[in-house]
Enzyme design. Structure first.
Site, short mmCIF file in Angstrom:
data_model
loop_
_atom_site.label_atom_id
_atom_site.label_comp_id
_atom_site.label_asym_id
_atom_site.label_seq_id
_atom_site.Cartn_x
_atom_site.Cartn_y
_atom_site.Cartn_z
N TRP A 89 -20.37 -26.54 11.42
CA TRP A 89 -19.31 -27.10 12.25
C TRP A 89 -19.01 -26.19 13.44
O TRP A 89 -18.33 -26.59 14.38
CB TRP A 89 -18.06 -27.43 11.44
CG TRP A 89 -17.26 -26.24 10.95
CD1 TRP A 89 -17.66 -25.33 10.03
CD2 TRP A 89 -15.94 -25.84 11.35
NE1 TRP A 89 -16.67 -24.39 9.83
CE2 TRP A 89 -15.59 -24.68 10.62
CE3 TRP A 89 -15.00 -26.35 12.25
CZ2 TRP A 89 -14.37 -24.02 10.76
CZ3 TRP A 89 -13.78 -25.69 12.37
CH2 TRP A 89 -13.47 -24.55 11.64
N ASP A 90 -19.53 -24.98 13.40
CA ASP A 90 -19.43 -24.07 14.54
C ASP A 90 -19.82 -24.75 15.84
O ASP A 90 -19.22 -24.52 16.89
CB ASP A 90 -20.39 -22.89 14.36
CG ASP A 90 -20.21 -22.13 13.07
OD1 ASP A 90 -19.62 -22.69 12.14
OD2 ASP A 90 -20.70 -20.99 12.98
N GLU A 150 -11.78 -19.77 4.42
CA GLU A 150 -12.58 -19.87 3.19
C GLU A 150 -12.14 -18.86 2.14
O GLU A 150 -12.78 -18.74 1.09
CB GLU A 150 -14.06 -19.71 3.52
CG GLU A 150 -14.62 -20.90 4.30
CD GLU A 150 -16.03 -20.66 4.83
OE1 GLU A 150 -16.35 -19.50 5.13
OE2 GLU A 150 -16.80 -21.64 4.96
N LYS A 192 -8.97 -15.48 6.22
CA LYS A 192 -10.25 -15.09 6.79
C LYS A 192 -10.34 -15.44 8.27
O LYS A 192 -10.79 -14.65 9.08
CB LYS A 192 -11.38 -15.80 6.03
CG LYS A 192 -12.78 -15.43 6.47
CD LYS A 192 -13.79 -16.30 5.72
CE LYS A 192 -15.22 -15.97 6.11
NZ LYS A 192 -16.17 -16.98 5.62
N GLN A 193 -9.96 -16.65 8.59
CA GLN A 193 -10.03 -17.09 9.98
C GLN A 193 -8.98 -18.16 10.18
O GLN A 193 -8.49 -18.75 9.23
CB GLN A 193 -11.42 -17.63 10.31
CG GLN A 193 -11.74 -18.97 9.68
CD GLN A 193 -13.15 -19.46 10.04
OE1 GLN A 193 -14.11 -19.15 9.35
NE2 GLN A 193 -13.26 -20.22 11.11
#
Lengths: 761, 761
Positions: B358-359, B489, B602-603
């Protein structure tokens, strides 16, 4: 579900050879003696589908972990039950034609496991390509009297010919595990010898460096007379030793090979003495001979059955089922060696690796408490006590400190073997079961000394784990336990699993009780324990009390429900009866995410808690929760039905209780889950026994007293069971007319039958 | 973090050879041209630590899945970027001594990647064991002008001897993937030939049966004159073809090997014509010669840089960093082939397999929208359109029906490749990003035709997925989405991830808009789409509206917080600054369960939603959530910092924005995460570009108009960027004194700079 085995009260019987069922039968007809076990493989060659399996208790291999995606914290190795050297093998050729049931035509094939005496028999007539026909009979057992001895009587009778036969009688350590992660062979040869009549191989496991010496000795008789040979070929090759002999078979005359095996492991002998000890055991076996060895073996079984038999009148299938379960449990674990435990497949297969799951504490312990002398159950507890340091190290790897212990999900030597984060790291309720087993053992036996001797240290370490694992939610003003997997493994990484929170708090409270018990009985020992464990009495005790008092439990108070976890009511609340039968079992038909977000329950979860802690809840609460959860439960774990039998019995749901019972009693005999070929479901077999005792029999212990509240399933004429209890043997027989309670041995005892006090004398 | 590369505005420079950095440099100095790519391996042999890697776009291998524990629904195969035949290799020996930098002593080693022209150069002097010293210079490039051509100029000059040299110039398909699950070789030989000066191998991938023909042709010159040989040894062995030549080298005289490679795949040529086509490409290359090929190649780069360069004055490290990111992105994906996509490692390594995450939609699309002609971004969208049927099949495998589509987490051909249930099955927000990309493309380009042509079909299929994936909670009287993994994640299997619920509802609403748009513009096409998709207009539209209206979002209304998921506030709410630096990065130091139950992020997760849908929230809401979540974010994904730059810039947190920028801009150049040796973080490089444009530059599109709201980071003198926008090229230069906006080409345009309308002419 299959139905190819004959119903019989004491025997398992297969008639006719169907290669499709062979691996199932190899599991079902397995024999063992607590020290070793053997699948029901053929002695002669078989080139068809087979899982050749021989197992030596405690000898395992740490196979390098295989994963798709590594998660930090995974163990490097997965301890595997090791397929051990083959001691049963006999290559048979007649005129250079191999005896092999995948190639010969067979008639009158019959395989019988006599559970009363632990004897596996097999007989058939085989016809070779050239028309020669031979009758074969074999009998074998793993001696319950001498744990290192296996014995085989293998006979051949030519039915329509006289000709030359070649027998190659051997032991072979060149065996593999079907489930090896990297197709590696785990055994290396250390030593071998072969002489006339005898052969011996010492093999060493890689990494763990166990030595196992497997010796065999054979004697051949024709018509009762020992055959002597002019020439014997001694055969030796890598990891293999044996003899090859040739002889003339005469039509109609029976030739018998007696093969004695001695299987010795370095767990029980110094490595340097294994060969000598093996010769000694072989010598004794040969001197005694097959029949005497068998008598001694059968005598032990006779005694075992006296302790643990359950009879059922009016239902042969149920009778056979319960005896089969008791038989397998008894030959898997004898309780003589505190280093051993009960693998999920026992000695009947390799699957699942490891030897020890929480099954032992949650399901098996009561069986051994009720059917064997006290030390058997006690040794199961000491096994965990001895792993305490490893459990502390396991917890350390996950970031816990200060003596907190997390017992592994799967283990051989106390180290964690399993590598699914959602299980390994999160299915922490297992830690509670270890604590509960201490409680259950003391409640049953009255051996409260155990607390000071071993129990309290374990309880302190587990309590420390719960203390660190719970966290304070300032949002709720409660303690919470986040990110767990409960007994229902169809949920992963949930918050506040009711069962886990419940057993965590129970552990803390029981540890506090334990401290007070030891303080009263043995203050010096308490001081010692506090020192050994660097226990900060004031701070730790008050923290435990605080957590116990302020734990959060997910509930729907309006409906009187304990919620399996946070958010459970957000699910689409369906019933198993809403499922298309095509979708069953869901673990084979649905993707994992679908299973996780569904409401369907693999095995008792909230209900497991109600079973363990039933006295904390009134009957209406139990009923409310049973009525809510049971219809969502798919029982796709063999450990599920028994808890439901017990609770359904308690709630008076007799028909339901009986139906659940059927799901557990003949699980392997009827290959219910289509996986018996991998081995039998040994640990769940204890559930069948529990179903009869705590379910139908309504057996409980309260304040040191035995209670019974039995009922008779409709289809049965009667059932009876024996119970070892604090030095007595009590027999209970339930029939339509009445309930008999008999004290078979031991001192007088007061019991309670349906609210009535009875004095047994 | 490492700091061994020299700072330079246009070049990446390594001086001195340190074998420890070799694999990192092999990644960083990689070259490619969208059709193929090559790690910066040495042409000559190197027996030290190296990851030899050559990659041909679109040629992949479905490697059999490896797992520890199989979960139902896992894909059987994991599609891997395939290490392709070696075209660069030249074995060099002098007097039977191999040239090998792991064995020879090297001096003045220098490796330079000139980003302006896409040229990799390397030079050094090597001393052999016998004291002979040779100077080596190599230059190579993958032609941006001719996607199938690679060219090498490799020169040797004996510095202190005259002697015999042996050159073996070859192509070799006997290559392996370092990450092969079962140590299997994936290539088989189909054809090979070798003649004087030329060699060629056609290799076929197992299973996928791609053919790749790799031909090489070489010319050797000494002092500018072509060398002719009396005798050339033609070398052929399994999957390998080449020439071996011997010649005398003379002290001080330079010998140059020009090696031309043609790499052709059956993706672009009929299999039967590959060899012929390969000869043709080789002939053309040789005719053109190295210098002319290089000029054509450099000209394309010159043009690319005109479209996409960002300049930074006053900070050479930052300038180098941003150019490196742009360089790598540009040579990874040129947008000429709609079957291709952007792998997480591009052509710089094998890790993570697959080509598409999906990046691409969430991070890379805006880069290509802003720096390349419209079709480049459009082809990225069409790639997913072409995978729609596979996405519907993927969803089918997980139990969804009626045309619901779940795009895969990782893919090569539209099929799911990844096998962690918590990602593969649960990280479903990716489906939203596919929809969002359609929105973003149309918003940027104004190409609303795309909706009718391709977009709506995809939106309908994704909306159907959300419709089936959400369920009604009668407990909450709301729709919920259970069991998901959000962008963060470090949480798995959570309920009601705010970001997922938000993008799900947004998708439904955008699909409804899409239907109305097509209804207005092209009613015939709408009818056609409804027919193709069996769309039940009434029922489906009203269901979508119902879900959009009644979706549940976890919030803390009192604090103005959107909660990352249900139960987030039950966590112990710590800040990253509370962590012991020893515990960082937590994904290497903590066990997975500990990460999961911690609050650490994480992000960007909630913040990703605020970034995507910023217009739905007022600034104070964004600030509240940023201030809450940012301090818990460990940024252990390379995709994290850029979203924080953009939001911090918006909130006026200039210093913070600059700090986050530093984390993304030189990630690979400084080997920030200690993993550049596996390959560069290609997809996250787009985040650096986004950081400058949408962060510092404050660039937005609203109602078809470009907005800028720039600021200058303290440490910089100025920065400038170019933007392709609807047929124009706009240059923006931000300095301390002022902001210049220049229309470099295209029709006049009204833009908005800090609330001021500007007419660009």
């Amino acid at each position: 579900m299959k139905n190819y085995l004959k119903h019989h009260e004491w025997q398992i019987i297969e008639e006719g050879f169907d290669p499709h069922y062979n691996k199932i039968s190899e599991s079902v007809f397995s024999i063992g003696n607590g020290r070793m076990g053997q699948r029901a493989n053929f002695e002669e060659d078989y080139s068809g589908d087979t899982l050749r399996g021989s197992y030596v208790a405690g000898v395992y291999y740490p196979d390098k972990t295989r994963v798709g995606w590594w998660k930090n914290g995974y163990p490097e190795y997965f301890a595997k039950v090791l397929n051990a050297p083959n001691w049963i093998g006999i290559h048979v050729s007649i005129d250079s034609q191999k005896l092999d049931l995948a190639k010969c035509k067979s008639e009158n094939f019959k395989r019988v496991l006599d559970m009363r005496t632990g004897l596996l028999s097999r007989s058939f007539a085989a016809t070779f390509a050239d028309g020669k026909k031979v009758r074969v009979e074999s009998r074998r057992f793993c001696s319950m009297a001498h744990g290192e001895i296996g014995a085989i009587r293998y006979s051949l009778t030519p039915l329509n010919f006289s000709s030359k036969a070649t027998f190659s009688i051997y032991t072979d350590a060149d065996v593999v595990n079907e489930d090896a992660n990297y197709d590696e062979k785990f055994w290396e040869e250390v030593y071998k010898e072969a002489s006339e009549g005898r052969a011996l191989v010492t093999a060493q496991t890689k990494k763990t460096l166990y030595h196992v010496t497997t010796g065999i000795h054979y004697v051949i008789e024709t018509e009762g007379r020992k055959v002597t040979f002019d020439r014997i070929n001694v055969e030796k090759r890598e990891k293999y030793a044996g003899n090859v002999v040739q002889m003339d078979l005469e039509e109609g005359k029976e030739t018998v090979i007696y093969k004695y095996a001695a299987i010795l492991s370095s767990e029980n002998h110094p490595k340097g003495k294994l060969v000598e000890a093996c010769h000694h055991v072989l010598n004794e076996s040969v001197t005694a001979g097959f029949d005497k060895l068998f008598q001694e073996h059968a005598r032990v079984w006779h005694h075992k059955w006296e302790e643990c038999d359950i009879t059922i009148e009016g239902d042969v299938a149920a009778q056979q089922g319960i005896r089969f379960n008791i038989f397998q449990l008894t030959q898997t674990y004898t309780g003589e060696d505190e280093r051993l435990n009960i693998g999920p497949k026992g000695f009947t297969g390799e699957k699942y690796g490891g030897s020890t799951y929480w099954d032992t504490e949650a399901y098996c312990l009561p069986f051994y408490l009720g059917t064997a002398e006290q030390k058997v159950a006690r040794n199961l507890l000491i096994y965990r006590y001895k792993h305490l340091q490893k459990a502390i190290e396991n917890a350390g790897k996950l970031g816990f400190s200060n003596g907190a212990a997390l017992y592994p999900m799967v283990t051989m030597n106390g180290e964690e073997s399993h590598n699914e984060w959602e299980i390994t790291f999160e299915e922490i309720h297992r830690n509670g079961a270890i604590a509960y087993a201490i409680f259950e053992y003391i409640r049953y036996t009255g051996d409260s000394q155990y607390m000071a001797e071993y129990g309290l240290e374990v309880l302190i370490a587990i309590s420390r784990f719960w203390t660190q694992r719970a966290n304070w939610s300032s949002h709720r003003n409660k303690y919470v336990i986040l990110g767990v997997t409960g007994p229902n493994e169809y949920e992963n990484n949930v918050n506040n699993n009711w069962y886990t929170n419940t057993i965590a708090v129970w552990t803390l409270e029981y540890a506090l009780e334990g401290i007070e018990l030891v303080r009263k009985d043995n203050p010096a020992r308490l001081k010692e324990i506090f020192q050994t464990t660097s226990f900060e009495e004031g701070a730790e005790i008050s923290k435990w009390k605080d957590i116990a008092e302020k734990m959060y439990y997910p509930e729907d108070k309006a409906r009187g429900l304990f919620l399996q976890q946070d958010g459970f009511l957000d699910k689409e609340l369906l019933k198993v009866t809403d499922l298309d039968p095509e979708d069953r079992p869901i673990n084979q038909k649905w993707s994992w995410d679908r299973i996780l977000r569904s409401c369907f329950i693999k095995q008792a979860d909230v209900l497991q808690g109600l079973y363990f802690f039933e006295d904390k809840f009134d009957l209406s609460m139990i009923r409310e929760n049973f009525d809510f959860y049971e219809p969502m439960t798919v029982h796709e774990s063999s450990l599920s039905p028994c808890v439901h039998v017990i609770l359904a019995s308690k709630l008076g749901y007799k028909q339901k209780a009986y139906e659940f019972y059927l799901q557990t009693a003949r699980l392997d005999l009827d290959d219910y889950n289509n996986d018996t070929e991998d081995g039998c479901h040994i640990t769940s077999m204890a559930g069948t026994w529990l179903s009869v005792l705590k379910g139908f029999g309504g057996m409980r212990i309260k304040d040191g007293k035995l209670y019974f509240n039995p009922f008779l399933p409709e289809h049965w004429k009667s059932y009876s069971f024996r119970l070892e209890f604090r030095g007595r043997v009590i027999k209970v027989k339930v029939s339509k007319e009445r309930v008999e309670t008999i004290l078979e041995s031991g001192a007088p005892l007061e019991i309670c039958l349906r609210d009535e006090i009875i004095n047994l004398k």
